[in-house]
Design a protein around this motif. Structure first.
Motif, PDB file in Angstrom:
ATOM      1  N   LEU A  38     -11.396  98.042-140.078  1.00  0.00           N
ATOM      2  CA  LEU A  38     -12.535  98.960-139.966  1.00  0.00           C
ATOM      3  C   LEU A  38     -13.857  98.203-139.904  1.00  0.00           C
ATOM      4  N   ALA A  39     -13.980  97.152-140.698  1.00  0.00           N
ATOM      5  CA  ALA A  39     -15.234  96.393-140.735  1.00  0.00           C
ATOM      6  C   ALA A  39     -15.425  95.534-139.494  1.00  0.00           C
ATOM      7  N   LYS A  40     -14.352  94.939-138.996  1.00  0.00           N
ATOM      8  CA  LYS A  40     -14.489  93.927-137.955  1.00  0.00           C
ATOM      9  C   LYS A  40     -14.235  94.419-136.533  1.00  0.00           C
ATOM     10  N   ALA A  41     -13.505  95.514-136.375  1.00  0.00           N
ATOM     11  CA  ALA A  41     -13.146  95.931-135.012  1.00  0.00           C
ATOM     12  C   ALA A  41     -13.468  97.391-134.728  1.00  0.00           C
ATOM     13  N   ALA A  65       1.251  89.769-129.299  1.00  0.00           N
ATOM     14  CA  ALA A  65       0.753  91.149-129.258  1.00  0.00           C
ATOM     15  C   ALA A  65      -0.773  91.176-129.320  1.00  0.00           C
ATOM     16  N   MET A  66      -1.367  90.341-130.169  1.00  0.00           N
ATOM     17  CA  MET A  66      -2.825  90.307-130.269  1.00  0.00           C
ATOM     18  C   MET A  66      -3.434  89.759-128.982  1.00  0.00           C
ATOM     19  N   GLY A  67      -2.814  88.754-128.393  1.00  0.00           N
ATOM     20  CA  GLY A  67      -3.302  88.215-127.122  1.00  0.00           C
ATOM     21  C   GLY A  67      -3.338  89.282-126.043  1.00  0.00           C
ATOM     22  N   LYS A  68      -2.297  90.088-125.961  1.00  0.00           N
ATOM     23  CA  LYS A  68      -2.250  91.174-124.970  1.00  0.00           C
ATOM     24  C   LYS A  68      -3.326  92.216-125.248  1.00  0.00           C
ATOM     25  N   LEU A  69      -3.544  92.527-126.514  1.00  0.00           N
ATOM     26  CA  LEU A  69      -4.566  93.505-126.861  1.00  0.00           C
ATOM     27  C   LEU A  69      -5.964  92.981-126.532  1.00  0.00           C
ATOM     28  N   ILE A  70      -6.211  91.725-126.819  1.00  0.00           N
ATOM     29  CA  ILE A  70      -7.517  91.126-126.494  1.00  0.00           C
ATOM     30  C   ILE A  70      -7.722  91.109-124.986  1.00  0.00           C
ATOM     31  N   ASN A  71      -6.696  90.718-124.228  1.00  0.00           N
ATOM     32  CA  ASN A  71      -6.797  90.741-122.762  1.00  0.00           C
ATOM     33  C   ASN A  71      -7.087  92.145-122.254  1.00  0.00           C
ATOM     34  N   ALA A 136      -8.201  86.473-135.350  1.00  0.00           N
ATOM     35  CA  ALA A 136      -7.862  87.450-134.308  1.00  0.00           C
ATOM     36  C   ALA A 136      -8.923  88.531-134.180  1.00  0.00           C
ATOM     37  N   LEU A 137      -9.382  89.051-135.307  1.00  0.00           N
ATOM     38  CA  LEU A 137     -10.366  90.129-135.242  1.00  0.00           C
ATOM     39  C   LEU A 137     -11.734  89.637-134.786  1.00  0.00           C
ATOM     40  N   SER A 138     -12.025  88.350-134.985  1.00  0.00           N
ATOM     41  CA  SER A 138     -13.285  87.832-134.447  1.00  0.00           C
ATOM     42  C   SER A 138     -13.209  87.759-132.921  1.00  0.00           C
ATOM     43  N   LEU A 139     -12.024  87.495-132.376  1.00  0.00           N
ATOM     44  CA  LEU A 139     -11.853  87.487-130.910  1.00  0.00           C
ATOM     45  C   LEU A 139     -11.881  88.903-130.344  1.00  0.00           C
ATOM     46  N   LEU A 140     -11.271  89.829-131.062  1.00  0.00           N
ATOM     47  CA  LEU A 140     -11.231  91.223-130.595  1.00  0.00           C
ATOM     48  C   LEU A 140     -12.580  91.891-130.824  1.00  0.00           C
ATOM     49  N   SER A 141     -13.156  91.638-131.984  1.00  0.00           N
ATOM     50  CA  SER A 141     -14.455  92.165-132.384  1.00  0.00           C
ATOM     51  C   SER A 141     -14.585  93.637-132.045  1.00  0.00           C
ATOM     52  N   LYS A 142     -15.624  94.011-131.357  1.00  0.00           N
ATOM     53  CA  LYS A 142     -15.892  95.411-131.024  1.00  0.00           C
ATOM     54  C   LYS A 142     -15.530  95.732-129.573  1.00  0.00           C
ATOM     55  N   LYS A 143     -14.727  94.884-128.944  1.00  0.00           N
ATOM     56  CA  LYS A 143     -14.412  95.039-127.529  1.00  0.00           C
ATOM     57  C   LYS A 143     -13.421  96.161-127.232  1.00  0.00           C
ATOM     58  N   LEU A 144     -12.637  96.553-128.230  1.00  0.00           N
ATOM     59  CA  LEU A 144     -11.662  97.622-128.038  1.00  0.00           C
ATOM     60  C   LEU A 144     -12.364  98.950-128.314  1.00  0.00           C
ATOM     61  N   THR A 145     -12.956  99.504-127.276  1.00  0.00           N
ATOM     62  CA  THR A 145     -13.781 100.712-127.409  1.00  0.00           C
ATOM     63  C   THR A 145     -12.904 101.962-127.479  1.00  0.00           C
ATOM     64  N   ASP A 146     -13.520 103.073-127.869  1.00  0.00           N
ATOM     65  CA  ASP A 146     -12.799 104.348-127.900  1.00  0.00           C
ATOM     66  C   ASP A 146     -12.329 104.745-126.502  1.00  0.00           C
ATOM     67  N   ILE A 147     -13.105 104.386-125.485  1.00  0.00           N
ATOM     68  CA  ILE A 147     -12.702 104.677-124.098  1.00  0.00           C
ATOM     69  C   ILE A 147     -11.426 103.913-123.752  1.00  0.00           C
ATOM     70  N   LYS A 148     -11.360 102.642-124.139  1.00  0.00           N
ATOM     71  CA  LYS A 148     -10.156 101.836-123.907  1.00  0.00           C
ATOM     72  C   LYS A 148      -8.962 102.398-124.690  1.00  0.00           C
ATOM     73  N   ILE A 149      -9.217 102.865-125.909  1.00  0.00           N
ATOM     74  CA  ILE A 149      -8.148 103.449-126.724  1.00  0.00           C
ATOM     75  C   ILE A 149      -7.622 104.715-126.059  1.00  0.00           C
TER      76      ILE A 149
END
Length: 168
Positions: A38-41, A65-71, A136-149
């Motif tokens: 919640l804090a980081k992503a 799995a994290m690599g695929k999610l970040i991509n 992992a969460l520093s790489l993902l950060s806030k890039k996984l938006t609600d639109i992407k979800i």
């Protein structure tokens, strides 16, 4: 010693022992992980959709799995990552709410409380815990938006969950 004398020997006791619970299914780990996600992503005070918690929590289980999610989060051209819904996440959310670490807002998103932010702060201070999660969460950060979800949920629903009529 024969079998009969072994079974009659009262000095030997066979007790069933509880199975060890893997760390990623321990409630204390999952609660801390959810607060950290919640804090980081999840844009901090904006909160996080339940499906997003599940997606990120599953991705944290393996580098692949994290690599695929970040991509997926960083690109318009992607192979969608796998979505897994883990009952341990739901249990951890229930415990986190009960312990006043998070709450569910009017929009359905989970949001950290001050107590949850304090827990995240303690996790950040300790360099010996959540090492992989921090990276992992520093790489993902806030890039996984609600639109992407939503896009990912729609892909998953259309591919795997819709009731499709089939002929046999």
């Amino acid at each position: 010693m024969d079998r009969k004398s072994l079974t009659e020997n009262r000095d030997i006791v066979f007790d069933a022992k509880p199975d060890a619970v893997p760390y990623n299914y321990r409630i204390s780990y999952k609660v801390a992980q959810i607060c950290f996600i919640l804090a980081k992503a999840c844009r901090g005070k904006a909160g996080c959709l339940p499906v997003k918690l599940h997606i990120i929590s599953f991705a944290l289980c393996s580098k692949d799995a994290m690599g695929k999610l970040i991509n997926y989060a960083q690109s318009d051209f992607f192979v969608p990552p796998i979505i897994r819904f883990d009952p341990a996440v739901n249990r951890a959310v229930t415990f986190a709410i009960a312990d006043n670490l998070i709450f569910q807002g009017q929009n359905g998103k989970y949001i950290l409380t001050d107590k949850g932010w304090n827990l995240v702060s303690e996790i950040e201070k300790d360099e010996s815990i959540f090492i992989a999660e921090k990276s992992a969460l520093s790489l993902l950060s806030k890039k996984l938006t609600d639109i992407k979800i939503k896009q990912l949920s729609d892909i998953w629903r259309n591919t795997y969950a819709e009731n499709k009529s089939t002929s046999y």
